[in-house]
Motif scaffolding. Structure first.
Motif, short mmCIF file in Angstrom:
data_model
loop_
_atom_site.label_atom_id
_atom_site.label_comp_id
_atom_site.label_asym_id
_atom_site.label_seq_id
_atom_site.Cartn_x
_atom_site.Cartn_y
_atom_site.Cartn_z
N VAL A 1123 7.49 2.75 8.06
CA VAL A 1123 5.98 3.11 7.94
C VAL A 1123 5.24 2.59 6.26
CG1 VAL A 1123 4.22 5.14 7.65
CG2 VAL A 1123 6.07 5.09 9.26
N ARG A 1124 6.22 2.86 5.39
CA ARG A 1124 5.91 2.38 3.97
C ARG A 1124 5.62 0.89 3.94
NH1 ARG A 1124 4.08 0.28 0.31
NH2 ARG A 1124 4.71 0.35 -2.04
N CYS A 1125 6.36 0.04 4.56
CA CYS A 1125 6.06 -1.22 4.78
C CYS A 1125 4.86 -1.79 5.19
CB CYS A 1125 7.32 -1.94 5.54
SG CYS A 1125 8.92 -2.49 4.77
N THR A 1126 4.32 -1.16 6.23
CA THR A 1126 3.18 -1.52 6.80
C THR A 1126 1.90 -1.50 5.87
OG1 THR A 1126 2.48 0.82 7.34
CG2 THR A 1126 3.77 -0.54 8.91
N VAL A 1127 2.07 -0.99 4.66
CA VAL A 1127 0.99 -0.86 3.75
C VAL A 1127 1.26 -1.39 2.34
CG1 VAL A 1127 -0.16 1.20 4.74
CG2 VAL A 1127 1.68 1.50 3.00
N ALA A 1128 2.42 -2.27 2.50
CA ALA A 1128 2.91 -2.85 1.18
C ALA A 1128 2.56 -4.37 1.24
CB ALA A 1128 4.47 -2.77 1.30
N HIS A 1129 1.66 -4.72 0.16
CA HIS A 1129 1.24 -5.78 -0.31
C HIS A 1129 0.68 -5.89 -1.80
CE1 HIS A 1129 -3.09 -5.31 0.60
NE2 HIS A 1129 -2.82 -4.37 1.22
N SER A 1130 0.53 -7.15 -2.16
CA SER A 1130 0.02 -6.92 -3.61
C SER A 1130 -1.05 -6.16 -3.93
CB SER A 1130 -0.08 -8.73 -4.15
OG SER A 1130 -0.89 -9.17 -3.57
N LEU A 1136 -1.89 2.46 -4.62
CA LEU A 1136 -0.98 3.63 -4.42
C LEU A 1136 -0.44 4.59 -5.42
CD1 LEU A 1136 0.64 2.07 -1.01
CD2 LEU A 1136 -1.32 3.43 -1.05
N GLY A 1137 -0.72 5.86 -5.43
CA GLY A 1137 -0.14 6.59 -6.25
C GLY A 1137 -1.22 6.79 -7.63
N ALA A 1138 -2.23 6.11 -7.69
CA ALA A 1138 -3.08 5.90 -8.74
C ALA A 1138 -4.19 7.09 -8.96
CB ALA A 1138 -3.39 4.62 -8.96
N GLU A 1140 -5.93 8.33 -6.97
CA GLU A 1140 -7.38 7.90 -6.15
C GLU A 1140 -6.58 7.48 -4.67
OE1 GLU A 1140 -8.00 3.42 -6.36
OE2 GLU A 1140 -7.46 4.13 -8.43
N ALA A 1141 -5.52 7.46 -4.29
CA ALA A 1141 -5.11 7.36 -3.20
C ALA A 1141 -3.48 7.93 -3.05
CB ALA A 1141 -4.93 5.86 -3.09
N PRO A 1142 -3.10 7.99 -1.75
CA PRO A 1142 -1.76 8.78 -1.67
C PRO A 1142 -0.56 7.83 -2.40
CG PRO A 1142 -2.93 8.36 0.64
CD PRO A 1142 -3.58 7.44 -0.56
N PRO A 1143 0.46 8.84 -2.71
CA PRO A 1143 1.65 7.89 -3.19
C PRO A 1143 2.27 7.22 -2.37
CG PRO A 1143 1.95 10.33 -2.77
CD PRO A 1143 0.41 10.15 -2.44
N ALA A 1144 3.09 6.37 -3.10
CA ALA A 1144 3.97 5.59 -1.85
C ALA A 1144 4.91 6.19 -1.00
CB ALA A 1144 4.61 4.32 -2.64
N ILE A 1145 5.17 7.51 -1.40
CA ILE A 1145 6.18 8.30 -0.61
C ILE A 1145 5.57 8.85 0.51
CG2 ILE A 1145 7.52 10.27 -0.82
CD1 ILE A 1145 7.20 10.12 -3.76
N ILE A 1146 6.00 8.54 1.76
CA ILE A 1146 5.29 8.86 3.04
C ILE A 1146 5.82 10.33 3.36
CG2 ILE A 1146 5.10 8.01 5.31
CD1 ILE A 1146 3.85 6.04 3.58
N SER A 1147 4.85 11.34 3.54
CA SER A 1147 5.20 12.33 4.00
C SER A 1147 4.12 12.80 5.19
CB SER A 1147 5.20 13.31 2.83
OG SER A 1147 3.90 13.45 2.36
N ASN A 1282 11.08 6.60 -2.54
CA ASN A 1282 10.09 6.15 -3.28
C ASN A 1282 9.86 4.69 -3.41
OD1 ASN A 1282 7.80 6.14 -4.76
ND2 ASN A 1282 8.73 7.42 -6.39
N LEU A 1283 9.46 3.84 -2.38
CA LEU A 1283 9.33 2.42 -2.53
C LEU A 1283 8.07 2.14 -3.21
CD1 LEU A 1283 10.75 1.73 1.04
CD2 LEU A 1283 11.83 2.01 -1.17
N ASN A 1284 7.96 2.21 -4.64
CA ASN A 1284 6.62 2.19 -5.09
C ASN A 1284 6.19 0.62 -5.50
OD1 ASN A 1284 8.68 1.40 -6.94
ND2 ASN A 1284 8.03 2.99 -8.63
#
Length: 1438
Positions: A1123-1130, A1136-1138, A1140-1147, A1282-1284
């Protein structure tokens, strides 16, 4: 003198000058005497006196200024400029360069330069003047404000609309502080700003500004008019009448608000009366009495308007009309008045600048002569010659209106006869008419003039100028019986009055691919009284041979309803109407002899002239001018009304004829061709056919020239010389200068909601029911559509698409482009194919073509797959790839193209796109979901399952000009450098604020486009960051919604470019303020209406809800990395996690109440213990009712929160295609449903199986603050990764666990999974490398040269420059480090390269940025090489 008693003032000043011996006093008296002569129009005497003053006081700048003003009034602009420049020199010598008088003179020089077109020099002068006055008098002084408005006018001339609008606003604020809100100067500034907004296409704001100006002006006049001296009344009338009241009247009339327009026009007429009362000297007693009555009436109207008693205006309007009939509202002719306040002078002056050497403009006016009797006069505008600076008209006095009007009526009554003897009488009258209105003008025309633009006034608006007889000028022409103006000139007509025009209509090539509407030969019925017009079929046949997309309404189909529907919905480029026309004038309400019809056919009680001009449709129904009022025909090139009397209308002085031509021009039609008299349908058809033939073959000729050629052809035929056969249709060139967007555009869009989409409803309507049934069954079973059904569907779709104007079709698909947020990175791919094929069944060797959509090309296409990112699945020598229609996503028509949403696979069926895995995952949801429902015994009647998506798209908007000047935005989609302005998003001032006008227009336009293609765009608003906005639609099935999102980004980019804007979809285009996401609201449900994520109102629904969340918790816990991979790009790594948006930890956040219920189930409790009831919360006040709060609160820190009836995947990036995130949501949910079904099928009870699922996976449920520092620690304890960074996340994609799941669900093969991972790495690497290269280029070519220039200014000031030097040298040091690190980038593998870029190169990029941003804080602002953050995020707001 201020009281307007100029003769008395003149005598007083003369006496004073002879009695005094003080030289300065004598000069002042002489100067005042010259001013009196100037106001009386005695120019020679004024010049003589000013010269005497100049001889006595040659160093007095005031005298030179007065002389310059007089020279300007007389049109001697160059001499006036020299005098103003002399003033500047004298003021500088006397008072110095910092004095207000020097600045005022400099301002006058700037104004003169603007009149001469020397805008660059003018800008410099006006800027200097404003700076001096701001220091000397203050920013808000009225003199400073006047200069500011001139500065804004100058920016407007440079087409710098944003800068002009900012200055206009500053000027308005200053004037309001100095003069008050309703002062005329403030009103005039509002009008200038309104015109600026119109040029910026911000029509609704422009209308608001213009209306405010008019209302303030009228309120001001109500209060001060009675106390003003006559001279001031004249000044106010001259200066503000047209400028302040004409504009809103014109705009309101063009925006479907005729009642408001009429109100303003009426009030403007009152102001004209006030002016006449001040300017007519010594009128006859009767005339004076009438003027007094009009003044009293005008003041009643002012008072009613000021007190908003609009109901009182209705009877006043009637009385005003009665008085208008008595005097026709004519104004006294005065050369200075016509020169200064002519409503169209400035417009025609601009037009004349573009006239060709062969063109001239004749502008007719009706005025009140000295004897108070109306006369005609004309301005003759000639082309701008090489040695003339400013076009200036020649004023020509003509004949009295009653004489001309009688000649005109006699001429028409005779010359349009069929009898030769009667025509000859008409020619004799025509020669007298020519002598009265044309000979004085023609004598002044240069020989090279062959094209006349005529702007008629009064009854001349109904005159066919082209058939006025003239002496033969070409003896070789075969028209010895009748030589007319036609044989010497091509003629176009312009509307008078407040219809603002731009001239020199641009030539256009008539194109066969245009959409045309023909309305011809209606079936009037036997009892209507209208005879058949069989010969009009020739006109329709002519159009059929020219236009490929012709909608032909004839016979019984030519109904009023059908015609108006086509006008409203089809937006034709050409409109041709051939039927009976009629017009009933005010004077002929009881009879209508010209048409020989019963009086009852046109009711006599109709006061509105637009109700009295009619076109006759099938069954005798009438299409009135009022029916067409408010139509949006922008883009319509030509409207031809081949109908009797279609040019007729109520003639209003200075307003033209209120009829069909007026309405069509107001609607946006570029050229109208209408008839001033009766038309012979047989002979008249010949001229029409000739006209269209000329229009298609004569490239780059205007319609007027084509019409002239057609008329010459007709007149050369036997008996064709009779004007009845060729002269009834003059071309009216009515090119609207200001294009308004109707405030009701949204309502219009709602009426065509989804009309450009071939959806289920349309299929059911247009296809045979058995075809539809089989097609839908194939969607459930996956079986292919039979070839027979394919043909039926393709043929039906082709016919439908052609009705909407489609010429091409395109297979539209989503390759794995990536892009990291760069502009265009995630847009769709397509190539346009024309809707044609060959007749392969033909016996001929060269097969003929036919227009069609071959069924095999609808359902499948082929292209190259190796040129798209594919992870090694395609190479150049094995490149074949295929598109295949996603049958569950409806095709749509946009920009004359039929878009067919498609999947994209290789020669071996491997997916190399975003959509195919999504469609496969939807099949997995269907299979696993139906299996689960069967296992738990709920919803067993369901036949299929769907996944749903509703996206919330965030984005930034900035000016395209700023965007193009930033290499980082152009190449990477984000700013690599930039310092925040002092005010950005602190205070949340931007969130839910009104959307800035220019952006609001963009959002409205895009919304309308999306509604047409069936995307239910429902929300638009400002986001938290300045310059940031959001739009979102109502949810739909996941594949259709994903298509809509990609289309939305494409349409946004296209429409923004048209408006000079740029849209940024990057997740973090600006550092330090909020980034953008694309919240994916996802759910699944059955075809019977069961929503798995709705708590339910019955026991079955409640159980299903608890069960579904158990499945989701399983999927998120077991496949968390996926699930984390689907929103991972530069791009998303910056967001993410700033905070202003959800953290990189999927819950998973199902709500705090539900978390307690999970614990209860695990402890042995029942599945039904959760109370899913909305809560009533009191507001604490009586005016507002209580609210019904959702079951659970909203948690914006969670990546997967519950939102009432769906889950919101908040971590999706704004630039992403939604397909991948939704595909994985479907996949992990399918895995959970399959796992739970297996447990129940293995013998466990429903309750126990759900309890086991929660017990094993409840660690993924978290209802706390995801932004807190404690959460990553707690997540680690729970075993949540936590794949940040993107490299960390992508490394887990091809794990054995993930491959197995994808293969089990038939979404990806192992090879496809690994290929997708390779594409992810490549996308990340290319994005980072592009950013590094852009960074280095910007520093070396932009920032370092700017630093050097800045340091150069501090040579010799070591103390001031020391800190700068250290700051700038730090940039060089950090740049050197970045280059060294970047050069060491490994090439041993994609994973190693991506990790190095992320962990080693990115930190150094941050360090370099910090050094450059620090330098921005100290560098001289003018040296900063790129647009700043402040310019970019705020520049387009004003």
């Amino acid at each position: 003198m201020d009281m307007g008693k100029l003769d008395e003032s003149l005598a007083t000043f003369r006496d004073a000058s002879t009695l005094s011996s003080v030289p300065k006093f004598v000069v002042d008296c002489l100067c005042n005497m010259a001013t009196c002569h100037r106001r009386l129009g005695q120019w020679t005497e004024a010049f003589r006196l000013y010269d005497r003053c100049k001889e006595r006081e040659p160093e007095d700048p005031t005298i030179w200024s007065n002389i310059a003003g007089l020279l300007k009034e007389r049109g001697k602009l160059l001499e006036a400029l020299e005098c103003y420049q002399k003033c500047v020199q004298l003021d500088k010598k006397r008072d110095g360069e910092t004095h207000a008088s020097y600045a005022t003179s400099l301002h006058h020089v700037g104004l003169m330069r603007m009149e001469l077109g020397q805008y660059t020099e003018a800008l410099e002068d006006i800027l200097t003047a404003r700076e001096i006055l701001s220091n000397a008098l203050g920013k808000h002084h009225s003199t400073t404000s006047a200069v500011s408005r001139s500065l804004a006018d100058c920016w407007l001339a440079f087409q710098n609309f944003d800068e002009a609008l900012i200055v206009y606003e500053d000027c308005r604020v200053s004037q309001e502080k100095a003069l008050g809100h309703g002062h005329p100067e403030v009103c005039e500034t509002l009008v200038h700003a309104s015109l600026c907004l119109l040029k910026m296409k911000r029509s609704r704001e422009a209308l608001d500004y213009a209306t405010r100006a008019a209302e303030h002006m009228l309120s001001f006049l109500v209060k001060i008019w009675p106390g003003l001296p006559e001279a001031k009344q004249v000044a106010f009338s001259q200066k503000y009448n047209t400028a302040v009241l004409n504009l809103p009247a014109a705009m309101l009339g063009s925006t479907c608000l005729p009642e408001k327009a009429i109100r303003f026009l009426m009030l403007r007429k009152c102001l004209q009366w006030e002016f006449q009362a001040c300017t007519v000297s010594s009128p006859p007693a009767q005339q004076q009495e009438l003027m007094q009555a009009r003044q009293a009436l005008a003041r009643q109207a002012y008072q009613s308007f000021d007190e908003r008693r609009f109901e009182d205006l209705t009877p006043l309007m009637k009385r005003i009309e009665e008085l208008e009939v008595d005097t026709q509202g004519h104004c006294k002719l005065n050369a200075s008045w016509l020169d200064g306040v002519c409503p169209q002078k400035q417009l025609f002056q601009k037009m004349t600048e573009r006239l060709l050497p062969s063109q001239a403009l004749l502008d007719y006016y009706v005025f009140l002569a000295e004897d108070c009797k109306p006369r005609y006069c004309s301005f003759l505008w000639l082309p701008r010659s090489s040695n003339s600076i400013q076009p200036h008209p020649i004023l020509i006095d003509l004949e009295k209106t009653d004489v001309v009007n009688k000649l005109l009526r006699d001429f028409h009554a005779n010359v349009f006869s069929r009898r030769k003897s009667v025509i000859q009488e008409g020619v004799k009258v025509g020669r007298e008419l020519r002598k009265a209105i044309l000979d004085p003008i023609l004598s002044k025309l240069p020989a090279e003039i062959t094209y006349l633009y005529i702007c008629p006034d009064g009854e001349l608006a109904s005159l066919a100028f082209c058939c006025i007889p003239i002496d033969s000028v070409h003896q070789e022409l075969p028209h010895s019986k009748y030589d007319a103006l036609l044989h010497r000139f091509a003629v176009s007509y312009l509307h008078a009055g407040h219809r603002l025009m731009k001239g020199a209509a641009e030539p256009c090539v008539c194109q066969g691919r245009w959409r045309a509407l023909a309305f011809a030969n209606p079936d009037f019925g036997g009892n209507s009284g209208w005879r058949k017009l069989d010969h009009t079929q020739a006109e329709a046949a002519c159009l059929e041979g020219i236009f490929q997309q012709l909608v032909l309404l004839q016979g019984k189909e030519a109904t009023r309803e059908a015609f108006l529907a086509q006008i409203k919905d089809a937006h034709p480029s050409v409109i041709h109407v051939a039927t009976h026309g009629c017009y009933r004038s005010e004077e002929s309400r009881t009879e209508f002899p010209e048409q020989r019809i019963e009086a009852a056919m046109l009711p006599s009680c109709l006061g509105n002239p637009l109700l009295r001009c009619c076109l006759i449709a099938a069954g005798g129904e009438r299409i009135t001018g009022l029916d067409l009022l408010g139509s949006d025909l922008r883009g319509t090139f030509l409207a031809t009304l081949s109908c009797c009397y279609s040019a007729r209308g109520d003639v209003r002085p200075s307003e033209g004829a209120a009829g069909f031509a007026y309405v069509l021009s107001a609607a946006g039609v570029e050229h109208c061709m209408v008839s001033v008299h009766e038309i012979d349908d047989k002979e008249g058809a010949k001229t029409i056919v000739h006209f269209y033939e000329e229009l298609t073959k004569r490239q780059f000729s205007s319609p007027a020239e084509c019409l002239r050629e057609a008329q010459l052809k007709t007149s050369a035929e036997e008996d064709g010389w009779k004007p009845l056969y060729w002269a009834s249709c003059p071309a009216i060139s009515a090119v609207v200068a200001f294009i308004f967007q109707s405030p009701f555009a949204m309502a219009d869009a709602l009426t065509v909601l989804g009309k450009a989409m071939f959806d289920d409803v349309l299929m059911a309507e247009k296809l045979p029911s058995d075809v539809v049934q089989r097609f839908n069954q194939c969607l459930i079973t996956g079986e292919p559509t039979t070839e027979a059904d394919q043909k039926v569907i393709a043929d039906t779709m082709f016919t439908w698409a052609r009705e909407l104007g489609a010429i091409d079709f395109a297979h539209w698909f989503f390759p794995l482009r990536g892009g990291g947020g760069a502009v265009g990175g995630m847009l769709g791919a397509f190539k346009r194919d024309t809707l044609i094929d060959l007749e392969f069944g033909s016996k001929y060797v060269t097969k003929p073509m036919k227009a069609c959509l071959p069924h095999e090309r609808l359902f499948q296409g082929e292209t190259d797959g190796s040129s798209f990112p594919n992870g090694g699945l395609r190479v150049t020598h094995s490149a074949a790839a295929f598109t295949t229609w996603d049958r569950a996503s409806p095709p749509f028509v946009l920009d004359q193209c039929l878009y067919i949403p498609c999947a994209f696979v290789t020669h071996f069926g491997k997916c190399i796109d975003e959509k195919t895995p999504l469609l496969r995952s939807m099949d997995a949801v269907k299979q696993s979901g139906l299996r689960l429902l069967k296992a738990i015994g709920i919803g067993t009647d369901a036949k299929t399952m769907h996944s749903y998506l509703g996206w919330e798209q965030e984005f930034f908007v900035l000016s395209a000009e700023s965007y193009k000047k930033r290499p980082d935005l152009v190449n990477t989609g984000r700013t690599l450098f930039g310092k925040l302005p002092t005010r950005h998003q602190q205070g949340d001032l931007n969130y839910f604020q009104p959307v800035p006008g220019k952006v609001a227009e963009l959002l409205d336009t895009v919304q309308a486009e999306m509604l047409k293609v069936g995307c239910p765009m429902a929300v638009k608003h400002n986001e938290v960051a300045p310059g940031q906005h959001e739009m979102s639609p109502v949810f739909r099935t996941a594949n259709v919604s994903c298509d809509s999102n990609v289309l939305f980004m494409e349409v946004m980019n296209r429409e923004a470019a048209k408006m000079g804007l740029q849209v940024l979809f990057h997740e973090k285009p600006f550092a330090g303020i909020n980034g953008s996401g694309k919240h994916a609201n996802w759910s699944i449900g059955t075809d019977t209406g069961l929503n798995f994520f709705y708590p339910g109102k019955n026991e079955a629904g409640a159980k299903l809800y608890v069960t579904a969340i158990a499945c989701l918790a399983y999927g998120l816990a077991q496949y968390n990395e996926m699930v984390r991979c689907t929103v991972a790009h530069s791009g998303n790594d910056h967001r993410l996690g700033a905070q202003e948006a959800p953290p990189a930890i999927i819950s998973l956040y199902p709500g705090q109440g539900f978390e307690q219920h999970v614990e209860s189930i695990v402890a042995g409790g029942d599945l039904l213990g959760y109370k899913a009831e909305k809560k009533k919360q009191e507001t604490g006040c009586s005016a507002a009712m209580h609210i019904e709060a959702n079951v659970e609160d909203r948690n914006r820190t969670a990546p997967f929160p519950f939102c009432g009836n769906r889950f919101e995947f908040r971590a999706v990036g704004s630039s992403q295609n939604c397909c991948l995130p939704v595909m994985v949501c479907n996949a992990v949910m399918s895995a959970g449903m399959a796992e739970l079904a297996s447990k129940i099928e293995g013998g466990k009870s429903h309750r126990d199986a759900v309890a086991d699922m929660y017990k094993e996976n409840k660690h993924v449920i978290f209802t706390g603050n995801g932004y807190s520092a404690e959460w990553p620690i707690e997540a680690s304890k729970r075993g949540l990764p936590n794949l940040n960074t993107t490299p960390k996340a992508v490394a887990t994609w091809s794990s054995d666990k993930n491959k197995k799941l994808f293969e089990t669900l038939k979404i990806y093969s192992a090879e496809e999974t690994e290929a997708r991972q390779e594409v992810m790495y490549e996308n990340y690497i290319s994005s980072l490398c592009c950013e590094v290269d852009t960074m280095i280029q910007m520093v070396e070519t932009g920032f370092l040269p700017a630093c050097a220039k800045d340091l150069e200014k501090y040579k010799g000031f070591e103390k001031l420059g020391a800190s700068r030097k250290a700051t700038y040298e730090a940039i060089v040091d950090q740049l050197t480090k970045l280059k060294e690190i970047y050069e060491k980038k490994p090439h041993s593998g994609l994973a190693a390269e991506a990790t190095y870029l992320c962990d080693t190169v990115k930190p150094q990029m941050v360090a370099l940025r910090a050094a450059v941003d620090k330098a921005e804080g100290v560098m001289e602002s003018s040296l900063y090489p790129y647009p700043t953050y402040e310019n970019m995020i705020y520049g387009h707001h004003f």
